[in-house]
Design a protein around this motif. Structure first.
Motif, PDB file in Angstrom:
ATOM      1  N   ARG A  31      -0.290   7.542   4.247  1.00 20.75           N
ATOM      2  CA  ARG A  31      -0.118   8.359   3.044  1.00 20.75           C
ATOM      3  C   ARG A  31      -0.541   9.803   3.340  1.00 20.75           C
ATOM      4  O   ARG A  31       0.142  10.754   2.958  1.00 20.75           O
ATOM      5  N   GLY A  58       0.786  -1.223   0.000  1.00 17.68           N
ATOM      6  CA  GLY A  58       0.000   0.000   0.000  1.00 17.68           C
ATOM      7  C   GLY A  58       0.818   1.272   0.000  1.00 17.68           C
ATOM      8  O   GLY A  58       0.291   2.356  -0.272  1.00 17.68           O
ATOM      9  N   THR A  80      -3.046   2.547  -6.062  1.00 17.87           N
ATOM     10  CA  THR A  80      -1.897   1.647  -5.994  1.00 17.87           C
ATOM     11  C   THR A  80      -2.331   0.197  -6.134  1.00 17.87           C
ATOM     12  O   THR A  80      -1.725  -0.587  -6.875  1.00 17.87           O
ATOM     13  N   VAL A  90      -4.775   4.893  -1.591  1.00 20.02           N
ATOM     14  CA  VAL A  90      -4.198   3.567  -1.753  1.00 20.02           C
ATOM     15  C   VAL A  90      -4.934   2.760  -2.821  1.00 20.02           C
ATOM     16  O   VAL A  90      -4.362   1.849  -3.423  1.00 20.02           O
ATOM     17  N   ALA A 109      -2.501   2.088   5.548  1.00 24.87           N
ATOM     18  CA  ALA A 109      -1.697   2.669   4.465  1.00 24.87           C
ATOM     19  C   ALA A 109      -2.281   4.004   4.024  1.00 24.87           C
ATOM     20  O   ALA A 109      -1.540   4.968   3.780  1.00 24.87           O
ATOM     21  N   ASP A 110      -3.599   4.084   3.917  1.00 22.16           N
ATOM     22  CA  ASP A 110      -4.227   5.355   3.548  1.00 22.16           C
ATOM     23  C   ASP A 110      -3.920   6.433   4.590  1.00 22.16           C
ATOM     24  O   ASP A 110      -3.637   7.589   4.244  1.00 22.16           O
TER      25      ASP A 110
END
Length: 524
Positions: free
Chosen positions: A501, A25, A513, A510, A497-498
């Motif tokens: 980021r 991610g 990706t 994410v 992961a979001d």
């Protein structure tokens, strides 16, 4: 002790379903990401598909020894490789039910709610299904949670006897459904639907494990690196105790420190708790992220039983058996008004695996049983209890003090499963409860929540009391549900992961990706 010259943006400790998915991610963000893994890449070799090597000699299992609650040593069912336990899992990638994330009354207590709703997690469930190439079908399972999108790929077809069994289950009033599977199956796929999938490493990399579907694609990006055969000894805070400044690691007998802006612990529920407890210092005397005292506590497994149903008049020539599930008893059975659990077919039992599971059965009898059995995995929820816990001695010895909770629910599930299979013509049964050394679904030891007094992490999996520490694995689960935890771990990792980021000022979400990675690594 030496420090690494490179300063990373994110260090992820662990490459299993949590750590590997998180790396995927973040891979295209330009962030300098380092994965730290105690194992190495699992070798491709003939032994990958040999029963005596995988189950007899336990070739790929850890050599580590833990203690149980009575102080007796055992070797846990862990596989320290890049990809973690997903290297040998059965790739059943099932969502928790929507109601699993709210408080639920069970026969022996309350399964607590989560600090997020199913709708918070649903978009990330679908992203995880994309990344891991999940094959499934909607509409058959009456307990299935709502979906924003259909499965990425159609279900893996049943072989004839499994299809016949599904019809028999429908005739007795049940709703058998396709088991969601992460395999590279289809006209252009690598999966050959062999008998050595569930419990074996995949020799042809057709199983959607965290190594093949997440770590290796992430490593194609120059800013993502992997350090193998490296054990994270402890996390070191700065003088304020509010931030992690480095992780102390050991590689080949050499101890060093790795410095980063953000640290992610994704070692699995037991090792993640142990790492935080080992990292105690004068600012955090109970261990990191543990002002609440919950780190290591509320250890949950699943109650699992292998149930072999045998009809000696009905041969079972099935090769790839693990395609069917029954969730009708997830919330109740006809004679038990509480949640009971789920039934899933597992990989076809061979004579060799039968004699390993039941040493008293002769080889000739095992061949007869294997030729006529249909093999089920029964799974029920284990409720959290603060006295069920992970502790670590001064010398580093891990101990699990665990007593089963909610066992009456599992007994009801076993009783009901036998009854419906008898109605389908199966009259003989072999039953093997899974003991602590066979557990693969540990969870709950670093729970997230809404209140820092009762949880270690906030609803985004960020530690309440440490600014740059988060945890992304099954240790964050407040409850265990009655399905395999892998897909939920992946969804939580993509949600984290979001958040990371955004924290680092990266605008692209994410989902972009994952769409790119999923398109690159396969499917039909």
């Amino acid at each position: 002790m030496r420090s690494q010259r490179v300063r990373y943006d994110v260090v992820i400790i662990g490459t299993g379903m949590g750590g590997g998915t998180l790396a995927a991610g973040l891979c295209d963000t330009g962030l300098r990401v380092l994965l730290v893994e105690r194992g190495d890449f699992l070798p491709v070799e003939a032994e990958n598909w040999q029963v005596d090597a995988v189950f007899g000699a336990r070739r790929y299992r850890t050599r580590e020894t833990w203690l149980d609650g009575e102080g007796r040593p055992f070797v846990p069912n862990l596989h320290p490789w890049v990809g973690g336990n997903t290297k040998v899992y059965g790739a059943a990638l099932v969502r928790l039910r929507r109601e699993d994330l709210v408080p639920v009354e069970h026969v022996e207590g309350i399964s607590p709610g989560w600090p997020i709703t199913y709708q918070d997690l649903e978009p990330y469930y679908y992203l995880a299904e994309q990344l891991y190439g999940v094959h499934g079908c909607t509409g058959d399972d009456p307990t299935e949670p709502p979906r924003s999108c259909p499965y990425p790929y159609p279900p893996v077809p049943h072989e004839p006897l499994v299809a016949e069994l599904a019809e028999g289950l429908r005739q007795v009033g049940l709703h058998p459904s396709a088991l969601p599977l992460g395999v590279d199956f289809g006209p252009q796929g690598r999966c050959v639907t062999c008998q050595t999938c569930d419990g074996f490493p995949c020799q042809i990399h057709a199983k959607a494990d965290a190594d093949i579907r997440a770590v290796r694609p992430a490593l194609r990006y120059p800013t993502v690196q992997l350090l193998t055969r490296t054990v994270a000894r402890r996390l070191l805070t700065d003088t304020t105790g509010r931030r992690i400044r480095a992780v102390e690691v050991e590689t080949g007998g050499q101890v060093s420190e790795i410095v980063a802006e953000q640290f992610v612990v994704a070692c699995g529920a037991v090792h993640s708790a142990a790492l935080l407890l080992r990292s105690a210092n004068d600012k955090h005397p109970q261990g990191l992220a543990n002002r609440s005292g919950v780190v290591g506590r509320n250890l949950m497994t699943h109650h699992n039983t292998l149930l072999m149903a045998i009809d000696r008049g009905r041969p079972n020539p099935t090769t790839f058996q693990k395609t069917l599930a029954v969730f009708d008893f997830y919330w109740r059975t006809p004679d038990f008004p509480y949640p009971a659990g789920s039934m899933q077919l597992i990989g076809k039992r061979s004579p060799e695996t039968i004699t390993l599971s039941f040493p008293g059965i002769a080889a000739e009898d095992a061949r007869e049983l294997a030729a006529h059995s249909v093999d089920w995995w029964l799974l029920s929820e284990d409720l959290p209890h603060p006295d069920n816990r992970v502790t670590v001695s001064r010398g580093g010895q891990i101990r699990l003090d665990w007593r089963p909770t909610n066992w009456a629910a599992h007994a009801a599930l076993l009783r009901t499963a036998r009854a419906v299979l008898e109605a389908c013509g199966y009259r003989e049964f072999l039953v093997q409860p899974i003991e602590i050394d066979g557990v693969a679904h540990f969870c709950g030891t670093v729970r997230f929540g809404d209140d820092p007094a009762t949880s270690a992490l906030d609803p985004t999996c960020q530690a309440w009391e440490i600014e740059n520490l988060c945890v992304v694995d099954a240790s964050v689960f407040p409850s265990s549900g009655a399905v395999n935890p892998a897909l939920t771990v992946a969804a939580l990792a993509l949600r984290a992961a979001d958040r990371l980021r955004r924290q680092f000022g990266i605008r692209a979400p994410v989902r972009d990706t994952i769409a790119r990675l999923a398109g690159a690594v396969g499917g039909d």
